[in-house]
Design a protein around this motif. Structure first.
Motif, mmCIF file in Angstrom:
data_model
loop_
_atom_site.group_PDB
_atom_site.id
_atom_site.type_symbol
_atom_site.label_atom_id
_atom_site.label_comp_id
_atom_site.label_asym_id
_atom_site.label_seq_id
_atom_site.Cartn_x
_atom_site.Cartn_y
_atom_site.Cartn_z
ATOM 1 N N TYR A 4 3.623 -10.169 -9.139
ATOM 2 C CA TYR A 4 2.403 -9.926 -8.364
ATOM 3 C C TYR A 4 2.632 -10.297 -6.903
ATOM 4 C CZ TYR A 4 -2.641 -10.292 -7.362
ATOM 5 O OH TYR A 4 -3.895 -10.143 -6.847
ATOM 6 N N GLU A 5 3.179 -11.474 -6.680
ATOM 7 C CA GLU A 5 3.447 -11.948 -5.320
ATOM 8 C C GLU A 5 4.538 -11.123 -4.648
ATOM 9 O OE1 GLU A 5 4.300 -16.073 -5.964
ATOM 10 O OE2 GLU A 5 2.169 -16.604 -6.012
ATOM 11 N N TRP A 6 5.538 -10.707 -5.419
ATOM 12 C CA TRP A 6 6.642 -9.930 -4.851
ATOM 13 C C TRP A 6 6.114 -8.655 -4.208
ATOM 14 C CZ3 TRP A 6 8.669 -5.087 -5.128
ATOM 15 C CH2 TRP A 6 9.923 -4.898 -4.532
ATOM 16 N N PHE A 7 5.214 -7.936 -4.895
ATOM 17 C CA PHE A 7 4.696 -6.689 -4.350
ATOM 18 C C PHE A 7 3.918 -6.926 -3.059
ATOM 19 C CE2 PHE A 7 5.449 -5.002 -8.655
ATOM 20 C CZ PHE A 7 6.106 -3.835 -8.326
ATOM 21 N N TYR A 8 3.116 -7.977 -3.009
ATOM 22 C CA TYR A 8 2.389 -8.294 -1.770
ATOM 23 C C TYR A 8 3.354 -8.646 -0.643
ATOM 24 C CZ TYR A 8 -2.447 -8.189 -3.358
ATOM 25 O OH TYR A 8 -3.670 -7.773 -3.805
ATOM 26 N N ASP A 9 4.339 -9.479 -0.956
ATOM 27 C CA ASP A 9 5.318 -9.873 0.060
ATOM 28 C C ASP A 9 6.099 -8.671 0.578
ATOM 29 O OD1 ASP A 9 4.570 -12.514 -0.180
ATOM 30 O OD2 ASP A 9 6.261 -13.077 -1.462
ATOM 31 N N MET A 10 6.555 -7.837 -0.336
ATOM 32 C CA MET A 10 7.362 -6.688 0.065
ATOM 33 C C MET A 10 6.533 -5.688 0.869
ATOM 34 S SD MET A 10 10.335 -5.644 0.195
ATOM 35 C CE MET A 10 11.717 -5.165 -0.764
ATOM 36 N N MET A 50 8.790 0.696 -12.718
ATOM 37 C CA MET A 50 9.089 -0.049 -13.940
ATOM 38 C C MET A 50 7.774 -0.436 -14.613
ATOM 39 S SD MET A 50 12.015 -2.626 -12.624
ATOM 40 C CE MET A 50 13.498 -2.066 -11.850
ATOM 41 N N VAL A 51 7.628 -0.088 -15.859
ATOM 42 C CA VAL A 51 6.372 -0.305 -16.578
ATOM 43 C C VAL A 51 5.969 -1.781 -16.565
ATOM 44 C CG1 VAL A 51 5.226 -0.129 -18.808
ATOM 45 C CG2 VAL A 51 6.712 1.711 -18.022
ATOM 46 N N THR A 52 6.888 -2.660 -16.861
ATOM 47 C CA THR A 52 6.532 -4.084 -16.936
ATOM 48 C C THR A 52 6.136 -4.636 -15.576
ATOM 49 O OG1 THR A 52 8.869 -4.699 -16.734
ATOM 50 C CG2 THR A 52 7.949 -4.564 -18.952
ATOM 51 N N ARG A 53 6.777 -4.181 -14.515
ATOM 52 C CA ARG A 53 6.411 -4.653 -13.176
ATOM 53 C C ARG A 53 5.077 -4.066 -12.755
ATOM 54 N NH1 ARG A 53 10.486 -7.685 -9.863
ATOM 55 N NH2 ARG A 53 12.215 -7.725 -11.288
ATOM 56 N N ASN A 54 4.848 -2.814 -13.077
ATOM 57 C CA ASN A 54 3.623 -2.140 -12.670
ATOM 58 C C ASN A 54 2.389 -2.820 -13.272
ATOM 59 O OD1 ASN A 54 2.218 -0.197 -11.252
ATOM 60 N ND2 ASN A 54 2.331 1.310 -12.883
ATOM 61 N N LEU A 55 2.540 -3.422 -14.430
ATOM 62 C CA LEU A 55 1.418 -4.119 -15.061
ATOM 63 C C LEU A 55 0.955 -5.309 -14.225
ATOM 64 C CD1 LEU A 55 2.644 -4.157 -18.773
ATOM 65 C CD2 LEU A 55 0.864 -2.706 -17.783
ATOM 66 N N TRP A 56 1.847 -5.848 -13.419
ATOM 67 C CA TRP A 56 1.539 -7.046 -12.636
ATOM 68 C C TRP A 56 1.218 -6.738 -11.180
ATOM 69 C CZ3 TRP A 56 0.447 -11.221 -15.232
ATOM 70 C CH2 TRP A 56 0.981 -11.367 -16.514
ATOM 71 N N ASP A 60 -5.002 -3.006 -5.266
ATOM 72 C CA ASP A 60 -5.129 -2.681 -3.841
ATOM 73 C C ASP A 60 -3.786 -2.400 -3.165
ATOM 74 O OD1 ASP A 60 -4.401 -5.373 -4.043
ATOM 75 O OD2 ASP A 60 -5.468 -5.936 -2.222
ATOM 76 N N LEU A 61 -2.703 -2.403 -3.933
ATOM 77 C CA LEU A 61 -1.391 -2.059 -3.400
ATOM 78 C C LEU A 61 -1.053 -0.621 -3.793
ATOM 79 C CD1 LEU A 61 0.556 -5.303 -4.281
ATOM 80 C CD2 LEU A 61 -0.003 -4.488 -2.002
ATOM 81 N N PRO A 62 -0.341 0.089 -2.938
ATOM 82 C CA PRO A 62 0.007 1.473 -3.279
ATOM 83 C C PRO A 62 1.004 1.524 -4.432
ATOM 84 C CG PRO A 62 1.130 0.813 -1.273
ATOM 85 C CD PRO A 62 0.190 -0.307 -1.639
ATOM 86 N N TYR A 63 0.907 2.592 -5.231
ATOM 87 C CA TYR A 63 1.878 2.782 -6.317
ATOM 88 C C TYR A 63 3.266 2.970 -5.721
ATOM 89 C CZ TYR A 63 4.428 4.924 -10.149
ATOM 90 O OH TYR A 63 5.378 5.211 -11.094
#
Length: 71
Positions: A4-10, A50-56, A60-63
């Motif tokens: 979850y944090e990785w996607f926001y940071d990236m 990745m399915v498992t990452r997408n679940l987290w 409000d973040l883009p796909y």
């Protein structure tokens, strides 16, 4: 939580790097910044698929993030 944090940071890093490329437009550094940006976008998009990452990933973040190669 780390995913979850990785996607926001990236996403934040991608936005900042895209702004750096705009600031550096016309300078010798622009090409290098854009190369880094494309790698960051590719990593974000690959992990997003990745399915498992997408679940987290927060809603409000883009796909996926569009490439900035044409800018």
């Amino acid at each position: 939580v780390q995913n979850y944090e990785w996607f926001y940071d990236m996403k934040g890093e991608i936005d900042a790097t895209r702004n750096k490329a705009k600031i550096a437009k016309g300078t010798p550094e622009e090409k290098g910044i854009r190369m880094v940006l494309e790698s960051m976008i590719a990593e974000y998009n690959a992990k997003s698929r990745m399915v498992t990452r997408n679940l987290w990933k927060a809603d409000d973040l883009p796909y996926e993030i569009e490439s900035g190669a044409d800018e």
